[in-house]
Design a protein around this motif. Structure first.
Motif, PDB file in Angstrom:
ATOM      1  N   GLY A 199     -92.034  -2.346-110.916  1.00  0.00           N
ATOM      2  CA  GLY A 199     -92.291  -0.916-110.972  1.00  0.00           C
ATOM      3  C   GLY A 199     -93.758  -0.544-111.056  1.00  0.00           C
ATOM      4  N   GLY A 200     -94.666  -1.401-110.662  1.00  0.00           N
ATOM      5  CA  GLY A 200     -96.079  -1.084-110.662  1.00  0.00           C
ATOM      6  C   GLY A 200     -96.656  -0.854-112.042  1.00  0.00           C
ATOM      7  N   ARG A 201     -96.232  -1.610-113.023  1.00  0.00           N
ATOM      8  CA  ARG A 201     -96.696  -1.430-114.400  1.00  0.00           C
ATOM      9  C   ARG A 201     -98.198  -1.568-114.532  1.00  0.00           C
ATOM     10  NH1 ARG A 201     -92.425  -4.844-118.058  1.00  0.00           N
ATOM     11  NH2 ARG A 201     -90.571  -3.663-117.510  1.00  0.00           N
ATOM     12  N   VAL A 202     -98.770  -2.529-113.815  1.00  0.00           N
ATOM     13  CA  VAL A 202    -100.212  -2.754-113.901  1.00  0.00           C
ATOM     14  C   VAL A 202    -100.959  -1.536-113.357  1.00  0.00           C
ATOM     15  CG1 VAL A 202    -102.110  -4.208-113.101  1.00  0.00           C
ATOM     16  CG2 VAL A 202     -99.936  -5.251-113.785  1.00  0.00           C
ATOM     17  N   ASP A 203    -100.493  -1.011-112.215  1.00  0.00           N
ATOM     18  CA  ASP A 203    -101.142   0.170-111.633  1.00  0.00           C
ATOM     19  C   ASP A 203    -101.003   1.385-112.540  1.00  0.00           C
ATOM     20  OD1 ASP A 203    -102.016  -1.164-109.382  1.00  0.00           O
ATOM     21  OD2 ASP A 203    -100.151  -0.784-108.283  1.00  0.00           O
ATOM     22  N   LYS A 204     -99.832   1.562-113.141  1.00  0.00           N
ATOM     23  CA  LYS A 204     -99.637   2.690-114.065  1.00  0.00           C
ATOM     24  C   LYS A 204    -100.579   2.584-115.256  1.00  0.00           C
ATOM     25  CE  LYS A 204     -94.776   3.426-113.005  1.00  0.00           C
ATOM     26  NZ  LYS A 204     -93.397   3.329-113.497  1.00  0.00           N
ATOM     27  N   PHE A 205    -100.753   1.372-115.776  1.00  0.00           N
ATOM     28  CA  PHE A 205    -101.656   1.147-116.903  1.00  0.00           C
ATOM     29  C   PHE A 205    -103.089   1.499-116.508  1.00  0.00           C
ATOM     30  CE2 PHE A 205    -104.594  -1.609-119.208  1.00  0.00           C
ATOM     31  CZ  PHE A 205    -104.250  -1.337-120.524  1.00  0.00           C
ATOM     32  N   ARG A 206    -103.521   1.031-115.366  1.00  0.00           N
ATOM     33  CA  ARG A 206    -104.891   1.299-114.917  1.00  0.00           C
ATOM     34  C   ARG A 206    -105.132   2.798-114.699  1.00  0.00           C
ATOM     35  NH1 ARG A 206    -105.174  -3.806-110.865  1.00  0.00           N
ATOM     36  NH2 ARG A 206    -105.750  -5.338-112.428  1.00  0.00           N
ATOM     37  N   GLN A 207    -104.161   3.481-114.092  1.00  0.00           N
ATOM     38  CA  GLN A 207    -104.297   4.923-113.858  1.00  0.00           C
ATOM     39  C   GLN A 207    -104.351   5.692-115.167  1.00  0.00           C
ATOM     40  OE1 GLN A 207    -101.008   5.926-111.352  1.00  0.00           O
ATOM     41  NE2 GLN A 207    -101.927   5.045-109.505  1.00  0.00           N
ATOM     42  N   LYS A 208    -103.523   5.322-116.102  1.00  0.00           N
ATOM     43  CA  LYS A 208    -103.475   6.008-117.392  1.00  0.00           C
ATOM     44  C   LYS A 208    -104.809   5.891-118.120  1.00  0.00           C
ATOM     45  CE  LYS A 208    -101.036   5.821-121.810  1.00  0.00           C
ATOM     46  NZ  LYS A 208     -99.958   5.161-122.552  1.00  0.00           N
ATOM     47  N   PHE A 209    -105.364   4.691-118.163  1.00  0.00           N
ATOM     48  CA  PHE A 209    -106.597   4.501-118.900  1.00  0.00           C
ATOM     49  C   PHE A 209    -107.829   4.875-118.086  1.00  0.00           C
ATOM     50  CE2 PHE A 209    -103.632   2.245-121.562  1.00  0.00           C
ATOM     51  CZ  PHE A 209    -104.003   2.722-122.803  1.00  0.00           C
ATOM     52  N   ALA A 239    -110.517   7.324-119.777  1.00  0.00           N
ATOM     53  CA  ALA A 239    -111.934   6.982-119.761  1.00  0.00           C
ATOM     54  C   ALA A 239    -112.741   8.104-119.116  1.00  0.00           C
ATOM     55  CB  ALA A 239    -112.168   5.666-119.041  1.00  0.00           C
ATOM     56  N   ALA A 240    -112.211   8.717-118.064  1.00  0.00           N
ATOM     57  CA  ALA A 240    -112.901   9.820-117.400  1.00  0.00           C
ATOM     58  C   ALA A 240    -112.974  11.039-118.324  1.00  0.00           C
ATOM     59  CB  ALA A 240    -112.187  10.159-116.101  1.00  0.00           C
ATOM     60  N   ALA A 241    -111.889  11.310-119.036  1.00  0.00           N
ATOM     61  CA  ALA A 241    -111.869  12.439-119.966  1.00  0.00           C
ATOM     62  C   ALA A 241    -112.849  12.217-121.117  1.00  0.00           C
ATOM     63  CB  ALA A 241    -110.459  12.657-120.499  1.00  0.00           C
TER      64      ALA A 241
END
Length: 90
Positions: free
Chosen positions: A69-79, A83-85
């Protein structure tokens, strides 16, 4: 070899409890149970939880972490958003 100090090396029947497959190989494994083979021999029995007949790596049913389910991609997008915020608040 020095007599009397080495374990007995004999044929042992290994049984995979997850699928019932059996294989006989020479071993020094200590067992308490025996099994009657189809050819009439009675061999020591060693029960296994898994073997190459049932392990997902050897049967080809192992799942990759990236395919779940793309867990790694979801983790990277979330953080990446977090980080941007945090960088925008400075």
């Amino acid at each position: 070899m020095k007599p009397g100090i080495h374990p007995e090396y004999r044929d042992v029947c290994f049984v995979d409890l997850s699928n019932g497959s059996k294989f006989v190989i020479p071993s020094t494994a200590q067992t308490r149970e025996t099994i009657k083979m189809e050819d009439g021999r009675e061999l020591p029995l060693m029960k296994l939880d898994t073997s190459s007949e049932s392990h997902p790596f050897y049967t080809g049913t192992q799942k990759s972490v990236d395919a779940l389910g793309g867990r790694v991609d979801k983790f990277r997008q979330k953080f990446a958003r977090a980080a941007a915020a945090a960088g925008a608040k400075k």
